[in-house]
Design an enzyme around this catalytic site. Structure first.
Site, PDB file in Angstrom:
ATOM      1  N   GLY A   1       0.801  -1.231   0.000  1.00  0.00           N
ATOM      2  CA  GLY A   1       0.000   0.000   0.000  1.00  0.00           C
ATOM      3  C   GLY A   1       0.829   1.274   0.000  1.00  0.00           C
ATOM      4  O   GLY A   1       0.645   2.139  -0.873  1.00  0.00           O
TER       5      GLY A   1
ATOM      6  N   HIS B   1       0.585   6.565   4.424  1.00  0.00           N
ATOM      7  CA  HIS B   1      -0.027   6.766   3.104  1.00  0.00           C
ATOM      8  C   HIS B   1      -1.526   7.070   3.221  1.00  0.00           C
ATOM      9  O   HIS B   1      -2.310   6.670   2.371  1.00  0.00           O
ATOM     10  CB  HIS B   1       0.240   5.542   2.221  1.00  0.00           C
ATOM     11  CG  HIS B   1      -0.306   4.264   2.762  1.00  0.00           C
ATOM     12  ND1 HIS B   1       0.122   3.699   3.934  1.00  0.00           N
ATOM     13  CD2 HIS B   1      -1.251   3.443   2.282  1.00  0.00           C
ATOM     14  CE1 HIS B   1      -0.542   2.581   4.148  1.00  0.00           C
ATOM     15  NE2 HIS B   1      -1.387   2.410   3.162  1.00  0.00           N
TER      16      HIS B   1
END
Length: 157
Positions: free
Chosen positions: A59, A91
């Site tokens: 991710g 993120h």
């Protein structure tokens, strides 16, 4: 959407065990579909389930963005994304973008085990489904024309 769905299975680190436990309960159903996942989650699921998983990047290294691209290209039909609402992620902006694009394209998304159970208990999970969404080509064309018109006006000045 075809009867065989293109499904993404994703989990933050603190939720990976939950996703694996959930996926084991739904292994037979999952085996009937095409599965993808981000990095480590995909490797863990593949080992736990013995099913092929198309593993994307982790991710934080772009995997969330790869999922978003699949949605925009109509290559993903549903997502089970067990995210951790109590811990910030490096993120977070990518996660927010993934949630936004899934909503924009009317992609069914389960964010906890209960909603994943409800999603998989629906007969629609294994039937063809006409997923209605807006015509973004017309929206993009109108936006392009407006931007070009504004640019040409500025050039004339």
């Amino acid at each position: 959407m075809e009867a065989v769905k293109k499904l993404a299975l994703v989990a933050h680190d603190s939720r990976k065990k939950d996703l694996i436990r959930w996926a084991k309960r739904h292994r037979e159903q999952l085996a009937a579909h095409r599965l993808c996942s981000t990095g480590t989650t995909g490797a863990l699921l593949e080992a736990a389930l013995g099913l092929p998983i198309d593993k994307l990047k982790s991710g934080p290294l772009g995997g969330d963005q790869q999922l978003g691209a699949r949605i925009a290209c109509e290559r993903l039909d549903a997502i089970v994304f067990l995210w951790d609402p109590l811990n910030t992620q490096a993120h977070d902006s990518d996660i927010k973008a993934l949630l936004r694009i899934a909503t924009l394209y009317n992609i069914p998304m389960a964010c906890n085990m209960a909603s994943a159970d409800f999603l998989f208990s629906s007969p629609l999970i294994s039937l063809p489904y006409d997923n209605e969404h807006r015509d973004f080509d017309a929206h993009q064309q109108a936006r392009n024309e407006a931007v070009i018109e504004e640019y040409l006006k500025e050039e004339e000045r």
